[in-house]
Scaffold this motif. Structure first.
Motif, PDB file in Angstrom:
ATOM      1  N   CYS A  73       0.542  -1.780   0.151  1.00 41.49           N
ATOM      2  CA  CYS A  73      -0.081   0.083  -0.079  1.00 41.49           C
ATOM      3  C   CYS A  73       0.754   1.751   0.242  1.00 41.49           C
ATOM      4  CB  CYS A  73      -1.375   0.156   1.098  1.00 41.49           C
ATOM      5  SG  CYS A  73      -0.111   0.009   2.675  1.00 41.49           S
ATOM      6  N   SER A  74       2.253   0.991   0.725  1.00 36.40           N
ATOM      7  CA  SER A  74       3.135   2.498   0.902  1.00 36.40           C
ATOM      8  C   SER A  74       3.346   2.851  -0.287  1.00 36.40           C
ATOM      9  CB  SER A  74       3.595   2.822   1.462  1.00 36.40           C
ATOM     10  OG  SER A  74       4.754   1.061   1.853  1.00 36.40           O
ATOM     11  N   ILE A  75       4.105   1.819  -1.640  1.00 33.69           N
ATOM     12  CA  ILE A  75       4.222   2.267  -2.838  1.00 33.69           C
ATOM     13  C   ILE A  75       3.625   2.404  -3.643  1.00 33.69           C
ATOM     14  CG2 ILE A  75       4.691  -0.113  -3.205  1.00 33.69           C
ATOM     15  CD1 ILE A  75       6.841   2.534  -4.694  1.00 33.69           C
ATOM     16  N   ALA A  76       2.316   1.785  -3.493  1.00 32.18           N
ATOM     17  CA  ALA A  76       1.165   2.156  -4.467  1.00 32.18           C
ATOM     18  C   ALA A  76       0.729   3.398  -4.035  1.00 32.18           C
ATOM     19  CB  ALA A  76       0.281   1.288  -4.128  1.00 32.18           C
ATOM     20  N   ALA A  77       0.780   4.028  -2.724  1.00 32.65           N
ATOM     21  CA  ALA A  77       0.287   5.114  -2.776  1.00 32.65           C
ATOM     22  C   ALA A  77       1.428   5.957  -3.427  1.00 32.65           C
ATOM     23  CB  ALA A  77      -0.219   5.733  -1.309  1.00 32.65           C
ATOM     24  N   THR A  95       6.618   6.113 -20.248  1.00 32.37           N
ATOM     25  CA  THR A  95       5.835   5.626 -20.122  1.00 32.37           C
ATOM     26  C   THR A  95       5.065   5.893 -18.446  1.00 32.37           C
ATOM     27  OG1 THR A  95       7.510   3.775 -18.487  1.00 32.37           O
ATOM     28  CG2 THR A  95       6.556   2.837 -20.634  1.00 32.37           C
ATOM     29  N   VAL A  96       4.044   5.126 -17.968  1.00 33.80           N
ATOM     30  CA  VAL A  96       3.385   5.916 -16.688  1.00 33.80           C
ATOM     31  C   VAL A  96       4.249   5.220 -15.615  1.00 33.80           C
ATOM     32  CG1 VAL A  96       1.685   5.714 -15.500  1.00 33.80           C
ATOM     33  CG2 VAL A  96       1.383   7.308 -17.198  1.00 33.80           C
ATOM     34  N   THR A  97       5.141   5.103 -14.757  1.00 34.86           N
ATOM     35  CA  THR A  97       6.094   5.057 -14.288  1.00 34.86           C
ATOM     36  C   THR A  97       4.936   3.802 -12.801  1.00 34.86           C
ATOM     37  OG1 THR A  97       7.507   6.698 -13.544  1.00 34.86           O
ATOM     38  CG2 THR A  97       7.608   4.532 -11.811  1.00 34.86           C
ATOM     39  N   THR A  98       5.680   2.342 -12.957  1.00 39.05           N
ATOM     40  CA  THR A  98       4.485   1.001 -12.062  1.00 39.05           C
ATOM     41  C   THR A  98       5.483   1.417 -10.414  1.00 39.05           C
ATOM     42  OG1 THR A  98       6.130  -0.065 -13.158  1.00 39.05           O
ATOM     43  CG2 THR A  98       4.248  -0.094 -14.523  1.00 39.05           C
ATOM     44  N   GLN A  99       4.663   0.390 -10.172  1.00 38.02           N
ATOM     45  CA  GLN A  99       5.218   0.709  -7.975  1.00 38.02           C
ATOM     46  C   GLN A  99       6.456   0.002  -8.371  1.00 38.02           C
ATOM     47  OE1 GLN A  99       1.595  -0.165  -6.434  1.00 38.02           O
ATOM     48  NE2 GLN A  99       0.341  -0.345  -7.946  1.00 38.02           N
ATOM     49  N   PRO A 100       6.331  -1.675  -9.117  1.00 39.67           N
ATOM     50  CA  PRO A 100       7.910  -1.973  -9.367  1.00 39.67           C
ATOM     51  C   PRO A 100       8.761  -1.492 -10.314  1.00 39.67           C
ATOM     52  CG  PRO A 100       6.296  -3.086  -9.706  1.00 39.67           C
ATOM     53  CD  PRO A 100       5.490  -2.563  -9.782  1.00 39.67           C
ATOM     54  N   GLU A 101       8.413  -0.342 -10.760  1.00 40.65           N
ATOM     55  CA  GLU A 101       9.950   0.520 -11.432  1.00 40.65           C
ATOM     56  C   GLU A 101      10.129   1.771 -10.326  1.00 40.65           C
ATOM     57  OE1 GLU A 101       7.768   0.401 -15.850  1.00 40.65           O
ATOM     58  OE2 GLU A 101       7.264   1.944 -14.286  1.00 40.65           O
ATOM     59  N   MET A 102       9.546   2.140  -9.545  1.00 39.29           N
ATOM     60  CA  MET A 102       9.157   3.439  -8.445  1.00 39.29           C
ATOM     61  C   MET A 102      10.022   2.450  -7.355  1.00 39.29           C
ATOM     62  SD  MET A 102       9.214   6.069  -8.039  1.00 39.29           S
ATOM     63  CE  MET A 102       7.533   7.101  -8.542  1.00 39.29           C
ATOM     64  N   LEU A 103      10.275   1.819  -6.994  1.00 37.73           N
ATOM     65  CA  LEU A 103      10.779   0.617  -6.383  1.00 37.73           C
ATOM     66  C   LEU A 103      12.427   0.575  -7.210  1.00 37.73           C
ATOM     67  CD1 LEU A 103       8.739  -1.777  -4.733  1.00 37.73           C
ATOM     68  CD2 LEU A 103       9.666  -0.428  -3.101  1.00 37.73           C
ATOM     69  N   ASP A 104      12.150   0.256  -7.797  1.00 38.45           N
ATOM     70  CA  ASP A 104      13.979  -0.153  -8.406  1.00 38.45           C
ATOM     71  C   ASP A 104      14.483   1.573  -8.308  1.00 38.45           C
ATOM     72  OD1 ASP A 104      13.433  -2.450  -8.861  1.00 38.45           O
ATOM     73  OD2 ASP A 104      12.913  -2.588 -10.790  1.00 38.45           O
TER      74      ASP A 104
END
Length: 254
Positions: A73-77, A95-104
């Motif tokens: 939920c934290s990375i999604a938000a 692209t629109v940044t995804t949650q896994p991409e943001m974590l990376d």
């Protein structure tokens, strides 16, 4: 019919299992409604969004996606908020940044582990820390992260909370993340959660939460006093390392 426990965001019990224990429902008990009395789905109450400019709702709603694991939920938000502030990329190749991409992009191994399936979920302090790291990693030099952690359920605190919500409602140039006990609002499970504030109707004194827990919910309104109660309720012992956590607001501000 037995009602079994369901998986929930950011919750841990024993052996790192990311689920929350709900009391089994016996055959003679009526099933629970989807939402309790403190939450009204946006599909049943969209008047404010039709009548007011509601800049946050229109900026962020399209970018707030379902959390990609039961503990994310934290990375999604954070991802939804940063994507909403930046808006749709201008070039076809972007692209629109995804949650896994943001974590990376952030490259924080602890946040990645806490957000993985069966992860522990984050504390409030970690939410503030990781949000700041994401802002930096995304190259948003003009932004900073602030936090507000209420301590008491009284009129002075409600006044302060309403002022912060009203200031945030003025434009979509900033974003508010909320760390709260989801069950206080929804009437379902008892556990910590993170989502995005989508709108504040000052006249009706209610807040729209843009849920990332989209397997179970859609955006819903809740009264501001209930929201404060949800931020103040400590996390129970069944959530392991999150026991005793209370919530608040993390503000991504320009």
């Amino acid at each position: 019919m037995i009602q079994f426990s369901r998986f929930c965001p950011g919750a841990t019990i024993g052996l790192g299992l990311s689920l929350c224990l709900l009391t089994p429902a016996s055959a003679d008990e009526a099933p629970l409604p989807k939402l309790g009395p403190n939450a009204v789905p946006v599909t049943a109450d969209a008047a404010y969004l039709r009548e007011a400019s509601a800049p946050d709702y229109w900026a962020f709603e399209a970018f707030v996606k379902p959390q990609f694991t039961t503990s994310a939920c934290s990375i999604a938000a954070v991802t939804g908020a940063l994507n909403g502030i930046r808006g749709l990329p201008g070039l076809a190749e972007d692209t629109v940044t995804t949650q896994p991409e943001m974590l990376d992009l952030v490259g924080n191994a602890e946040w990645k582990a806490l957000s993985a399936e069966d992860g522990d979920g984050v504390t409030f302090a970690q939410l503030e820390e990781f949000t700041g790291a994401a802002v930096t990693a995304a190259g948003m030099e003009a932004y900073r992260v602030e936090s507000y952690k209420p301590r008491t359920q009284d009129e002075a605190t409600l006044t302060e909370l309403r002022a912060r919500l009203a200031a945030n409602e003025i434009s979509s140039a900033d974003a508010l993340l909320i760390y709260f006990n989801q069950g206080v609002v929804t009437g379902d499970w008892d556990g910590p959660h993170v989502s995005v504030i989508g709108a504040y109707d000052a006249t009706a004194d209610k807040v729209l939460i843009l849920e990332v827990d989209q397997e179970w919910y859609i955006p819903y309104w809740t009264p501001v006093p209930v929201l404060l109660e949800a931020m103040l309720k400590p996390t129970s012992a069944e959530h392991g390392p999150l026991e005793g956590e209370t919530g608040g607001l993390v503000h991504i501000v320009k």
